[in-house]
Design a protein around this motif. Structure first.
Motif, short mmCIF file in Angstrom:
data_model
loop_
_atom_site.label_atom_id
_atom_site.label_comp_id
_atom_site.label_asym_id
_atom_site.label_seq_id
_atom_site.Cartn_x
_atom_site.Cartn_y
_atom_site.Cartn_z
N VAL A 117 9.86 -4.69 11.77
CA VAL A 117 10.03 -5.78 11.47
C VAL A 117 10.80 -5.95 10.05
N ASN A 118 10.55 -5.07 9.07
CA ASN A 118 10.98 -5.06 7.88
C ASN A 118 12.80 -4.94 7.81
N LYS A 119 12.97 -3.97 8.99
CA LYS A 119 14.49 -3.64 9.09
C LYS A 119 15.25 -4.87 9.80
N LEU A 120 14.44 -5.41 10.49
CA LEU A 120 14.94 -6.73 11.32
C LEU A 120 15.11 -7.90 10.41
N GLN A 121 14.45 -8.03 9.35
CA GLN A 121 14.60 -8.80 8.09
C GLN A 121 15.42 -8.56 6.97
N GLY A 122 16.17 -7.58 7.47
CA GLY A 122 17.17 -7.09 6.20
C GLY A 122 16.62 -6.04 5.43
N GLY A 123 15.45 -5.66 5.35
CA GLY A 123 15.00 -4.78 4.39
C GLY A 123 15.41 -3.41 4.32
N TYR A 124 16.29 -2.93 5.07
CA TYR A 124 17.01 -1.82 5.18
C TYR A 124 18.52 -1.73 5.15
N PRO A 125 19.35 -0.96 4.82
CA PRO A 125 20.71 -0.95 4.84
C PRO A 125 21.09 -0.65 6.21
N ASP A 126 22.38 -1.05 6.80
CA ASP A 126 22.89 -0.76 7.94
C ASP A 126 23.27 0.86 7.85
N VAL A 179 17.23 -1.12 14.34
CA VAL A 179 15.99 -2.03 14.53
C VAL A 179 14.70 -1.28 14.34
N SER A 180 14.67 0.26 14.16
CA SER A 180 13.80 1.29 14.11
C SER A 180 13.97 2.25 12.78
N VAL A 181 12.82 2.63 12.49
CA VAL A 181 12.91 3.70 11.38
C VAL A 181 12.06 4.85 11.92
N SER A 182 12.18 5.78 10.97
CA SER A 182 11.26 7.15 11.20
C SER A 182 10.19 7.05 10.22
N ALA A 183 9.32 8.04 10.50
CA ALA A 183 7.99 8.22 9.50
C ALA A 183 8.34 8.26 8.21
N LEU A 187 8.25 2.62 4.63
CA LEU A 187 7.61 2.30 3.21
C LEU A 187 6.11 2.20 3.14
N GLY A 188 5.47 2.40 4.47
CA GLY A 188 4.05 2.55 4.47
C GLY A 188 3.37 1.05 3.81
N SER A 189 2.45 1.40 3.29
CA SER A 189 1.63 0.27 2.52
C SER A 189 2.31 -0.55 1.85
N LYS A 190 3.30 0.10 1.23
CA LYS A 190 4.20 -0.94 0.27
C LYS A 190 5.13 -1.93 0.75
N CYS A 191 5.22 -1.50 2.24
CA CYS A 191 6.27 -2.48 2.87
C CYS A 191 5.76 -3.90 2.75
N PRO A 192 6.69 -4.86 2.51
CA PRO A 192 6.29 -6.34 2.33
C PRO A 192 6.08 -6.97 3.68
N MET A 193 6.21 -6.28 4.71
CA MET A 193 5.94 -6.85 6.23
C MET A 193 5.09 -6.03 6.90
N VAL A 194 3.85 -5.34 6.02
CA VAL A 194 3.05 -4.45 6.48
C VAL A 194 2.05 -5.18 7.55
N ALA A 195 1.80 -6.24 7.30
CA ALA A 195 0.95 -7.17 8.16
C ALA A 195 1.34 -7.54 9.31
N GLU A 196 2.72 -7.53 9.35
CA GLU A 196 3.20 -7.84 10.94
C GLU A 196 3.74 -6.69 11.65
N CYS A 197 3.40 -5.41 10.79
CA CYS A 197 4.17 -4.33 11.54
C CYS A 197 3.62 -3.88 12.81
N PHE A 198 4.05 -3.72 13.76
CA PHE A 198 3.91 -3.52 15.29
C PHE A 198 3.15 -1.93 14.98
N VAL A 199 3.58 -1.08 14.55
CA VAL A 199 2.93 0.42 14.58
C VAL A 199 1.41 0.41 13.84
#
Length: 851
Positions: A117-126, A179-183, A187-199
């Motif tokens: 979800v964070n990558k979808l919202q622009g939290g990671y570069p292309d 739209v995906s990231v590896s383990a 960002l783990g628990s520090k991710c701003p979208m952790v509450a919406e994280c599908f994993v």
């Protein structure tokens, strides 16, 4: 909930519309006993046993009673989907009235399988190296990748799971990476979208489930790296268990190339100075490109220099990437850190030259030469990390090799001093193999050579295929052999019998085409030896071109063979023969998938009956009716073709019926079953010649004319001499496997990897009872023993790959091979040496070889 497991199993069987099966009941009780004893179980269950019910019912009962989930790990996504989409829903419905509530279950996969979800919202570069699309540009992009990414983003707004398998039709791997990231990139628990994280949602749900389904690799990472991604549990069921060692080895295999260094540098962007890292990558790639593909018995000086530069520059860049204290989470920085740390870890690992690690150069058409490193054994790692504080049930249709579980148990770390308590159980198969199928050995053919199939082999294939009216699955030991056979048959058979070949299209598409048309044949290599499920009349002949020994230049197989020889074991039997036995059982198992299937498995390698190790291989196969009578087999195939019923179509992936999402591996078995080992194969009188599809396929054996010796054939029961040899071979394999190779250092990427401490001189390694001392321990001859001759001097041999030194291990392999009855051609193939040099060395050693 009733304490009676039989009542639960009966309710589940009735709920799925099945019938009670003795093997299923035995296995279910064995699982329950293993839980009670806190021991481990290796359960071999043949095709048609219904083994998923046999372990799911006691697993659910235990989870409900203990309050802890049971973990089910499979090798393939197809079996995962079958368990979650077909088996568990029906079992849960059936057990709900008995248990008092509906059992719950969930599926847990690696992070790459879910939308970020964070990558979808622009939290990671292309991903610059893949020409990634920004959110603003994707709507204007007209290419295929752009359309896929646009569809992905629209789907991500609607999905409840974020699971890639729920996206139908799917997208390319390149698009999914957008739209995906590896383990390691997460960002783990520090991710701003952790509450919406599908994993995180999937794993939170799994903690409250009775049964959690995952895969071998995810389970291994959870066990080895201590990430605790799976909920606490005390029962682990590993289905498709014959794949576990290979899957785990793949999980802990690392690779390095100059391109990886360049990609890591690009990810860093302006976050760090990466000029030195880029230069180091280009330097090491130049060295890799000059090295010949194959195993490295030592690290060349120039490669060590290049790897040292990569390691040191990666360490420097990694230190620059560390965020300042209190800085906001940065997806781009995390991705860069993960890429750089991977480079550092792999370079450092190779330079350490750990005792168990094997390094080799492989050639990739797109990326050039790559450096890979993997442990030659994961036995002790599995013993400590997997078979630890929990009960493990490992099941498959092929676990017993050569009539014993010892070989597989050894690779799992279950044998030897300090090994855990375990039981091996073969519950058999409900199929009547001797009356459903014939095992035919074309003993009149020449032994396979190194120059490809002889014309006589193509003649035999053509004759068999014509008699069968097509309906043939051809399993070949190499891509070259499969393609050569396919081209030859296309020329000989014309349009009358279509021939498909692996590589013509995706495997799933080819299997569907093969299953949909009776006259069609499908030829291929290892991808078809297991997991192909084509019941009915579309597959009535399985051809196996040769004994599938591992390639002589396979890095891990050759390293393991040499290590076993150094310890005084028989490397050929412990590695090559056991590998071949497993593959043969899996390949032969493609024929009989249902109780009304009939057909022939044709072995085009006469060594299946002439070699001294043939008994070991035969004892792993299903107990088909054996013969070398060509006319009898051709007649049976013609009758099968004449009376064949309609084919059974294989559903396409993503079809309307989700109960079998990938019908290529549709049932719960992936390989053959050799029948119960307690009393040996059951002897059946050979029935009359075939009259209808549901009648026995094996005909009456013809009496041997007076004065004529019968042709060699697969033996339903070994003779006294064969049994003695078979027992010796089993003992040799078991003796080798009782000493699992030491545990490799398997640690998380980025972690410090210390070398194993040296063994104190006062504490020599323990040797289990019955095992041989390591080869480097010299003892004086005992009473009555005669000291052996001194070792002949090293011999330099020139092969197609350049000059090599004939080692002591090669000498030992030559002696072992001669004892096993291998002829000159077979030994030359096994050792990858010219026959002339082999004969010369045998003369120096005083070893007599059969021609």
């Amino acid at each position: 909930m009733p304490d009676d497991l039989d009542a639960l199993l009966a309710a589940a069987v009735q709920g799925v519309g099945g019938t009670p099966r003795e093997g299923q009941t035995r296995m279910a009780h064995a699982v329950q006993d293993a839980l009670s004893d806190k021991s481990h179980l290796l359960a071999q269950a043949g095709t048609g046993t219904g083994k998923s019910l046999a372990y799911l019912v006691p697993a659910i009962a235990h989870a409900v009673e203990s309050g802890r989930p049971a973990i089910i790990a499979t090798a393939t996504l197809a079996l995962q989907a079958q368990i979650v989409d077909r088996d568990l829903p029906r079992i849960a419905d059936a057990l709900a009235p008995v248990i008092g509530r509906r059992p719950t279950y969930g599926l847990v996969k690696g992070r790459r399988n879910y939308v970020c979800v964070n990558k979808l919202q622009g939290g990671y570069p292309d991903d610059e190296d893949e020409g990634l699309l920004s959110v603003g540009d994707v709507d204007q992009q007209a290419g295929r990748l752009g359309r896929e990414v646009l569809r992905l983003r629209e789907w991500a707004e609607e999905t409840d799971s974020g699971d890639r398998d729920d996206l139908v039709p799917g997208v390319s791997e390149r698009a999914w990476r957008q739209v995906s990231v590896s383990a390691l990139e997460c960002l783990g628990s520090k991710c701003p979208m952790v509450a919406e994280c599908f994993v995180e949602q999937a794993r939170a749900h799994a903690k409250d489930c009775d049964v959690v389904v995952t895969n071998h690799s995810f389970m291994a990472i959870d066990a080895f790296e201590g990430r605790r991604m799976l909920p606490e549990h005390d029962l682990l069921v590993i289905d498709e268990g014959h794949e576990l060692v290979d899957r785990v080895t793949s999980t802990v295999t690392d690779e390095l190339s100059g391109g990886m260094a360049s990609a890591a540098a690009r990810r860093c962007g302006r976050l760090a100075d990466t000029a030195a890292l880029t230069d180091a990558g280009e330097f090491v790639q130049g060295i890799l490109d000059r090295l010949a593909p194959g195993r490295l018995t030592g690290i060349p000086d120039d490669l060590a220099l290049g790897l040292g530069r990569v390691r040191d520059t990666a360490r420097e860049v990694s230190s620059q990437l560390k965020p300042e204290q209190g800085a906001a989470p940065d997806g781009g920085r995390q991705m860069a850190q993960a890429a750089v740390d991977e480079l550092f870890d792999t370079a450092a690992r190779v330079l350490e030259e750990r005792e168990l690690d094997v390094a080799w150069i492989s050639e990739d058409l797109r990326r050039g030469h790559l450096l890979r490193v993997a442990p030659m054994s994961v036995a002790m790692a599995l013993r400590e990390a997997v078979f630890g504080e929990r009960t493990v049930v490992l099941t498959s249709a092929t676990l017993e090799l050569g009539g014993s579980f010892d070989a597989v148990a050894g690779t799992l770390g279950l044998r030897g001093a300090g090994g855990p308590s375990w039981t091996g159980l073969d519950v058999g198969s409900p199929f009547d193999y001797p009356t459903q199928a014939i095992a035919y050995v074309a003993s009149q053919l020449p032994p396979p050579g190194r120059d490809g199939p002889a014309d006589a082999v193509f003649d035999e294939i053509e004759t068999l295929v014509r008699a069968a009216g097509g309906r043939t699955l051809g399993l070949f030991s190499s891509t070259r052999a499969a393609k050569a056979a396919a081209e030859a048959m296309r020329t000989r058979l014309g349009d009358e019998i279509p021939v498909l070949c692996q590589g013509d299209d995706q495997i799933a598409t080819l299997v569907r085409q093969f299953a949909a048309d009776g006259p069609t044949c499908l030829f291929g290599t290892m991808s078809l030896w297991q997991g192909v499920d084509v019941p009915g009349s579309a597959c009535q002949l399985v051809i196996i071109d040769r004994i599938p020994f591992p390639r002589p230049d396979d890095p891990l197989s050759s390293a393991r063979t040499e290590a076993i020889a150094r310890r005084g074991g028989n490397g050929f039997m412990a590695v090559s023969a056991t590998h071949a036995a497993l593959r043969l059982a899996q390949g032969a198992g493609r024929l009989i998938r249902r109780a009304d299937d009939r057909g022939v498995v044709a072995f085009l390698d006469p060594r299946m009956v002439t070699a001294r190790y043939a008994g070991f291989l035969q004892s792993t196969l299903p107990p088909f009716w054996p013969t070398s009578d060509r006319a009898l087999v051709l007649n049976a195939l013609r009758r099968l073709d004449e009376t064949a019923g309609p084919v059974i179509a294989v559903a396409a992936r993503g079809g309307a019926e989700k109960a079998s999402p990938v019908a290529v591996v549709r049932d719960d078995d992936t390989s053959a079953h050799p029948g119960p080992s307690v009393a040996g194969p059951v002897e059946h009188p050979a029935p009359d010649d075939l009259a209808a599809p549901n009648e026995p396929v094996a005909p009456d054996p013809q009496p041997t004319p007076a004065g004529h010796e019968p042709e060699p054939a697969l033996s339903a029961r070994p003779s006294g001499q064969q049994q003695q040899l078979l027992d010796q071979l089993r003992a040799q394999v078991a003796q080798v496997e009782e000493q699992p190779l030491a545990q490799p250092s398997i640690m998380p990427l980025g972690a410090k990897r210390p070398k194993a401490p040296d063994t104190p001189p006062s504490a020599p390694p323990a040797v289990p009872d019955g095992a041989q001392e390591p080869a480097d321990v010299t003892e004086a001859p005992g009473p009555g023993e005669v000291p052996g001759p001194p070792e002949p001097r090293a011999l330099r041999v020139v092969t197609d790959g350049g000059e090599r030194v004939w080692s002591a291990e090669d000498d030992e392999e030559l002696r072992d091979g001669a004892e096993m009855g291998l002829n000159v051609t077979e030994l030359a193939e096994h050792l990858d040496l010219p026959t002339e040099e082999l004969r010369a060395r045998a003369g120096v050693l005083g070893v007599r070889l059969d021609e």
